[in-house]
Design a protein around this motif. Sequence first.
Motif, PDB file in Angstrom:
ATOM      1  N   PRO A 121      21.371   9.987  -2.943  1.00 57.48           N
ATOM      2  CA  PRO A 121      21.130  11.392  -3.278  1.00 57.48           C
ATOM      3  C   PRO A 121      21.644  12.330  -2.198  1.00 57.48           C
ATOM      4  CG  PRO A 121      19.118  10.372  -2.478  1.00 57.48           C
ATOM      5  CD  PRO A 121      20.130   9.266  -2.605  1.00 57.48           C
ATOM      6  N   SER A 122      21.928  13.547  -2.592  1.00 57.58           N
ATOM      7  CA  SER A 122      22.339  14.569  -1.642  1.00 57.58           C
ATOM      8  C   SER A 122      21.233  14.779  -0.614  1.00 57.58           C
ATOM      9  CB  SER A 122      22.632  15.876  -2.377  1.00 57.58           C
ATOM     10  OG  SER A 122      22.964  16.898  -1.478  1.00 57.58           O
ATOM     11  N   GLY A 123      21.610  14.934   0.623  1.00 54.24           N
ATOM     12  CA  GLY A 123      20.628  15.089   1.687  1.00 54.24           C
ATOM     13  C   GLY A 123      20.274  13.796   2.373  1.00 54.24           C
ATOM     14  N   CYS A 124      20.776  12.690   1.853  1.00 53.13           N
ATOM     15  CA  CYS A 124      20.537  11.397   2.482  1.00 53.13           C
ATOM     16  C   CYS A 124      21.291  11.344   3.814  1.00 53.13           C
ATOM     17  CB  CYS A 124      21.014  10.284   1.564  1.00 53.13           C
ATOM     18  SG  CYS A 124      20.627   8.630   2.150  1.00 53.13           S
ATOM     19  N   THR A 125      20.634  10.899   4.861  1.00 52.82           N
ATOM     20  CA  THR A 125      21.268  10.791   6.174  1.00 52.82           C
ATOM     21  C   THR A 125      21.815   9.383   6.362  1.00 52.82           C
ATOM     22  OG1 THR A 125      19.815  12.443   7.168  1.00 52.82           O
ATOM     23  CG2 THR A 125      20.904  10.911   8.667  1.00 52.82           C
ATOM     24  N   ILE A 126      23.112   9.288   6.606  1.00 51.82           N
ATOM     25  CA  ILE A 126      23.736   8.000   6.880  1.00 51.82           C
ATOM     26  C   ILE A 126      23.719   7.785   8.392  1.00 51.82           C
ATOM     27  CG2 ILE A 126      25.828   6.611   6.643  1.00 51.82           C
ATOM     28  CD1 ILE A 126      24.360   7.298   4.017  1.00 51.82           C
ATOM     29  N   ASN A 127      22.843   6.894   8.825  1.00 44.49           N
ATOM     30  CA  ASN A 127      22.727   6.610  10.249  1.00 44.49           C
ATOM     31  C   ASN A 127      23.885   5.767  10.753  1.00 44.49           C
ATOM     32  OD1 ASN A 127      19.566   6.383   9.064  1.00 44.49           O
ATOM     33  ND2 ASN A 127      19.946   7.844  10.717  1.00 44.49           N
ATOM     34  N   SER A 128      24.378   4.882   9.907  1.00 43.53           N
ATOM     35  CA  SER A 128      25.577   4.110  10.242  1.00 43.53           C
ATOM     36  C   SER A 128      26.132   3.487   8.975  1.00 43.53           C
ATOM     37  CB  SER A 128      25.278   3.017  11.277  1.00 43.53           C
ATOM     38  OG  SER A 128      24.408   2.042  10.733  1.00 43.53           O
ATOM     39  N   ALA A 188      30.337  12.149   4.539  1.00 38.37           N
ATOM     40  CA  ALA A 188      31.079  13.239   3.907  1.00 38.37           C
ATOM     41  C   ALA A 188      31.214  13.022   2.406  1.00 38.37           C
ATOM     42  CB  ALA A 188      32.457  13.378   4.549  1.00 38.37           C
ATOM     43  N   MET A 189      31.417  11.769   1.995  1.00 39.11           N
ATOM     44  CA  MET A 189      31.529  11.478   0.567  1.00 39.11           C
ATOM     45  C   MET A 189      30.200  11.705  -0.140  1.00 39.11           C
ATOM     46  SD  MET A 189      33.927   8.063   0.584  1.00 39.11           S
ATOM     47  CE  MET A 189      35.665   8.144   1.045  1.00 39.11           C
ATOM     48  N   ILE A 190      29.103  11.283   0.479  1.00 38.59           N
ATOM     49  CA  ILE A 190      27.785  11.457  -0.125  1.00 38.59           C
ATOM     50  C   ILE A 190      27.413  12.934  -0.198  1.00 38.59           C
ATOM     51  CG2 ILE A 190      25.318  11.040   0.263  1.00 38.59           C
ATOM     52  CD1 ILE A 190      26.120   8.255   1.278  1.00 38.59           C
ATOM     53  N   SER A 239      18.489   7.069   6.008  1.00 36.00           N
ATOM     54  CA  SER A 239      17.121   7.570   6.003  1.00 36.00           C
ATOM     55  C   SER A 239      17.106   8.926   5.308  1.00 36.00           C
ATOM     56  CB  SER A 239      16.588   7.701   7.435  1.00 36.00           C
ATOM     57  OG  SER A 239      17.400   8.579   8.202  1.00 36.00           O
ATOM     58  N   GLY A 240      15.899   9.410   5.012  1.00 35.85           N
ATOM     59  CA  GLY A 240      15.751  10.730   4.412  1.00 35.85           C
ATOM     60  C   GLY A 240      15.923  10.772   2.913  1.00 35.85           C
ATOM     61  N   CYS A 241      16.089   9.621   2.279  1.00 36.02           N
ATOM     62  CA  CYS A 241      16.264   9.568   0.831  1.00 36.02           C
ATOM     63  C   CYS A 241      14.919   9.344   0.157  1.00 36.02           C
ATOM     64  CB  CYS A 241      17.219   8.442   0.436  1.00 36.02           C
ATOM     65  SG  CYS A 241      18.873   8.617   1.120  1.00 36.02           S
ATOM     66  N   THR A 242      14.720   9.959  -0.988  1.00 35.94           N
ATOM     67  CA  THR A 242      13.462   9.797  -1.706  1.00 35.94           C
ATOM     68  C   THR A 242      13.466   8.578  -2.620  1.00 35.94           C
ATOM     69  OG1 THR A 242      14.254  11.280  -3.443  1.00 35.94           O
ATOM     70  CG2 THR A 242      13.002  12.267  -1.645  1.00 35.94           C
ATOM     71  N   VAL A 243      14.650   8.148  -3.025  1.00 38.39           N
ATOM     72  CA  VAL A 243      14.749   6.998  -3.926  1.00 38.39           C
ATOM     73  C   VAL A 243      15.827   6.062  -3.417  1.00 38.39           C
ATOM     74  CG1 VAL A 243      15.188   6.218  -6.291  1.00 38.39           C
ATOM     75  CG2 VAL A 243      14.033   8.404  -5.888  1.00 38.39           C
ATOM     76  N   LEU A 244      15.538   4.794  -3.365  1.00 35.95           N
ATOM     77  CA  LEU A 244      16.533   3.803  -2.978  1.00 35.95           C
ATOM     78  C   LEU A 244      17.553   3.647  -4.097  1.00 35.95           C
ATOM     79  CD1 LEU A 244      17.406   1.486  -0.977  1.00 35.95           C
ATOM     80  CD2 LEU A 244      16.127  -0.037  -2.471  1.00 35.95           C
ATOM     81  N   PRO A 245      18.848   3.701  -3.799  1.00 36.14           N
ATOM     82  CA  PRO A 245      19.868   3.524  -4.850  1.00 36.14           C
ATOM     83  C   PRO A 245      19.975   2.062  -5.270  1.00 36.14           C
ATOM     84  CG  PRO A 245      20.911   3.746  -2.718  1.00 36.14           C
ATOM     85  CD  PRO A 245      19.438   3.976  -2.490  1.00 36.14           C
ATOM     86  N   VAL A 246      19.011   1.621  -6.073  1.00 33.91           N
ATOM     87  CA  VAL A 246      18.932   0.207  -6.445  1.00 33.91           C
ATOM     88  C   VAL A 246      20.190  -0.262  -7.150  1.00 33.91           C
ATOM     89  CG1 VAL A 246      17.635  -1.482  -7.819  1.00 33.91           C
ATOM     90  CG2 VAL A 246      16.428   0.299  -6.566  1.00 33.91           C
ATOM     91  N   GLU A 247      20.852   0.642  -7.917  1.00 29.57           N
ATOM     92  CA  GLU A 247      22.012   0.222  -8.683  1.00 29.57           C
ATOM     93  C   GLU A 247      23.163  -0.222  -7.796  1.00 29.57           C
ATOM     94  OE1 GLU A 247      20.735   3.175  -8.546  1.00 29.57           O
ATOM     95  OE2 GLU A 247      22.250   4.754  -8.381  1.00 29.57           O
ATOM     96  N   LEU A 248      23.110   0.111  -6.498  1.00 28.61           N
ATOM     97  CA  LEU A 248      24.177  -0.301  -5.604  1.00 28.61           C
ATOM     98  C   LEU A 248      24.042  -1.753  -5.186  1.00 28.61           C
ATOM     99  CD1 LEU A 248      24.589   2.768  -3.238  1.00 28.61           C
ATOM    100  CD2 LEU A 248      25.834   2.208  -5.299  1.00 28.61           C
TER     101      LEU A 248
END
Length: 222
Positions: A74-81, A154-156, A200-209
């Motif tokens: 989701p938008s706003g998700c922080t990609i730590n690495s 940037a893509m997210i 981190s910072g995501c409300t829902v885990l993207p299970v479909e991935l």
Amino acid sequence: NRIVLPLAGVLLLLTLPSHAQTTIKVSPAADTELDQGGGGIFLPGANSAFTISPWTTASASKRAVIRFNLSGFPSGCTINSAWLILQEYNTQGTSRQINVHRLTTSWTEGSTNWPAPWTSGGGDYAATAVGSFTPTWTGVIKQDSVNLTTSVQAMINGSYSNYGWLLKIATEDATQQYWAFYSKESTTAAYRPFLRIRYSGCTVLPVELLNFSAVLKNNNQV
């Protein structure tokens, strides 16, 4: 945060603290080799490996393209690495810098080659590399990795469309010094490329991935 995982027909609901950092392993949606010498011959990912090599004097250089489905973040998700992990398949036994560039044109695995669907043969990509790595022959086939954290974020965020990345020798020349890596079609699952993302910072885990053979860990460093 809550995670819903299907397991043998049963839904497991896990509750995580909002500050939790979660690490997942994402499999490629598509990957293939671009063979300049092959011209219009399609080289889909059904090959067990893709080769990255320069051969400018014969117009026979090889590059690779790879894409991952990131739409579940989701938008706003922080990609730590975010690290792209590749398993070596074969090499000429030398050290070469391989650059990773963001692709700027949409493509599909089964209909992509050196000239198509690109405006410019060999792939349409941003000139500035988003990452690079230098595999070195040690006498043992091993894994290599490249940091793509900024590019994935940037893509997210929607700053760029997710067309994936192109991998090429940093300075393509006449040496033919190549590196080959296993593709997503490898019969050995452990050899297939993947993105290892800690977020981190995501409300829902993207299970479909997840392909549910993926490793999922909480509060773990990548």
